[in-house]
Motif scaffolding. Structure first.
Motif, PDB file in Angstrom:
ATOM      1  N   GLY A  49      38.777 140.492  10.095  1.00 52.13           N
ATOM      2  CA  GLY A  49      39.208 140.972   8.785  1.00 52.13           C
ATOM      3  C   GLY A  49      40.673 140.692   8.518  1.00 52.13           C
ATOM      4  N   GLU A  50      41.512 140.845   9.532  1.00 52.10           N
ATOM      5  CA  GLU A  50      42.944 140.577   9.362  1.00 52.10           C
ATOM      6  C   GLU A  50      43.193 139.097   9.063  1.00 52.10           C
ATOM      7  N   ILE A  51      42.453 138.256   9.761  1.00 48.51           N
ATOM      8  CA  ILE A  51      42.615 136.810   9.536  1.00 48.51           C
ATOM      9  C   ILE A  51      42.206 136.441   8.126  1.00 48.51           C
ATOM     10  N   LEU A  52      41.045 136.942   7.678  1.00 51.81           N
ATOM     11  CA  LEU A  52      40.559 136.611   6.347  1.00 51.81           C
ATOM     12  C   LEU A  52      41.421 137.231   5.260  1.00 51.81           C
ATOM     13  N   SER A  53      41.992 138.385   5.534  1.00 53.97           N
ATOM     14  CA  SER A  53      42.873 139.010   4.538  1.00 53.97           C
ATOM     15  C   SER A  53      44.135 138.195   4.322  1.00 53.97           C
ATOM     16  N   ASP A  54      44.555 137.455   5.344  1.00 51.40           N
ATOM     17  CA  ASP A  54      45.721 136.578   5.196  1.00 51.40           C
ATOM     18  C   ASP A  54      45.442 135.449   4.205  1.00 51.40           C
ATOM     19  N   TYR A  55      44.168 135.169   3.969  1.00 53.68           N
ATOM     20  CA  TYR A  55      43.784 134.152   2.992  1.00 53.68           C
ATOM     21  C   TYR A  55      43.553 134.749   1.604  1.00 53.68           C
ATOM     22  N   GLY A  56      43.891 136.025   1.441  1.00 57.32           N
ATOM     23  CA  GLY A  56      43.794 136.664   0.132  1.00 57.32           C
ATOM     24  C   GLY A  56      42.475 137.330  -0.160  1.00 57.32           C
ATOM     25  N   LEU A  57      41.594 137.467   0.841  1.00 57.31           N
ATOM     26  CA  LEU A  57      40.306 138.117   0.621  1.00 57.31           C
ATOM     27  C   LEU A  57      40.431 139.631   0.763  1.00 57.31           C
ATOM     28  N   GLU A  58      39.696 140.348  -0.077  1.00 62.38           N
ATOM     29  CA  GLU A  58      39.658 141.804  -0.026  1.00 62.38           C
ATOM     30  C   GLU A  58      38.577 142.263   0.948  1.00 62.38           C
ATOM     31  N   PRO A  59      38.677 143.531   1.426  1.00 64.53           N
ATOM     32  CA  PRO A  59      37.679 144.022   2.389  1.00 64.53           C
ATOM     33  C   PRO A  59      36.240 143.875   1.923  1.00 64.53           C
TER      34      PRO A  59
END
Length: 241
Positions: A110-120
């Motif tokens: 989740g932390e990695i994907l959030s760095d790409y601007g994705l929400e939970p």
């Protein structure tokens, strides 16, 4: 709507991907040829300055090319083998973490994907999907958490062979004049010209393969090679004196 949308989709031109994917091979070729063009040249030029006959310069130069190719090839092999060993160690460590602390590892996705601007709510299904596929989960963590790509198992031998052959090809260029000109001083002058032309040609080809401006790459390679050769030649002369 579908009848109107379909013709628009049909008119979309086919997109051909033109990405360069042989960076490791090109890097090995550049390393081998660059050193092959400069080191034997400096040795031959240094011996020519000491008024050694062309036959002696050629013999010493060929011996250096053989030793340099073996040394450079071995270095390439050990470097690639080290990368492969490092990947396997990290793979085993990551695999153990996925088994022992799966929730922590899932949170890292989740932390990695959030760095790409994705929400939970956007990356949540991705996390769950990866948790259901352990191999994909492991591959994802290796690539996006650790930044490691799975190495080619043949990479070590390919790197060694590529560097060694490139070194031999590059090393023979500055020695060619000594095969046909008996006076070492005259052969050295010819060798300078031949080596400079080879550097320009090599730089141009390198630019074409790597997507850079070929003529600029040719000039840069020639300048860098000339400076390196001059420095090596100066050191050889200093040792002689």
């Amino acid at each position: 709507m579908d009848g109107e949308a379909r013709p628009m989709l049909e008119k979309v031109p086919h997109h051909r991907e033109r990405h360069f994917t042989s960076g490791d091979v090109v890097r090995d070729v550049i390393m081998g040829v660059s050193d092959g063009l400069t080191v034997p040249f400096a040795l031959a030029a240094g011996l020519s300055g000491a008024r050694a006959p062309s036959s002696l310069v050629l013999t010493a130069g060929l011996a250096e090319v053989a030793a340099g190719a073996i040394s450079m090839g071995l270095g390439g092999y050990l470097a690639a083998k080290s990368d492969a060993d490092h990947y396997q160690r990290e793979l085993k460590r990551e695999q153990e973490e996925i088994i022992s602390v799966p929730d922590t590892e899932a949170a890292e996705i989740g932390e990695i994907l959030s760095d790409y601007g994705l929400e939970p709510h956007e990356y949540g299904p991705v996390v769950e999907g990866l948790r259901r596929n352990p191999q994909a989960w492991l591959d994802f963590m290796m690539r996006f958490e650790l930044g490691l790509e799975k190495p080619d198992p043949k990479r070590a031998w390919q790197s060694a062979l590529t560097i060694a052959v490139s070194y031999v090809i590059g090393g023979l260029v500055p020695l060619l004049p000594y095969m046909f000109i008996s006076t070492a001083q005259n052969a050295m002058l010819t060798s300078v010209g031949v080596t400079l032309i080879a550097l320009l040609f090599f730089g141009y080809i390198k630019g074409r393969f790597t997507g850079n401006r070929p003529f600029l790459s040719a000039v840069q390679t020639a300048i860098i090679g000339a400076v390196a050769s001059a420095a090596a030649y100066g050191m050889a002369k200093a040792v002689q004196s």
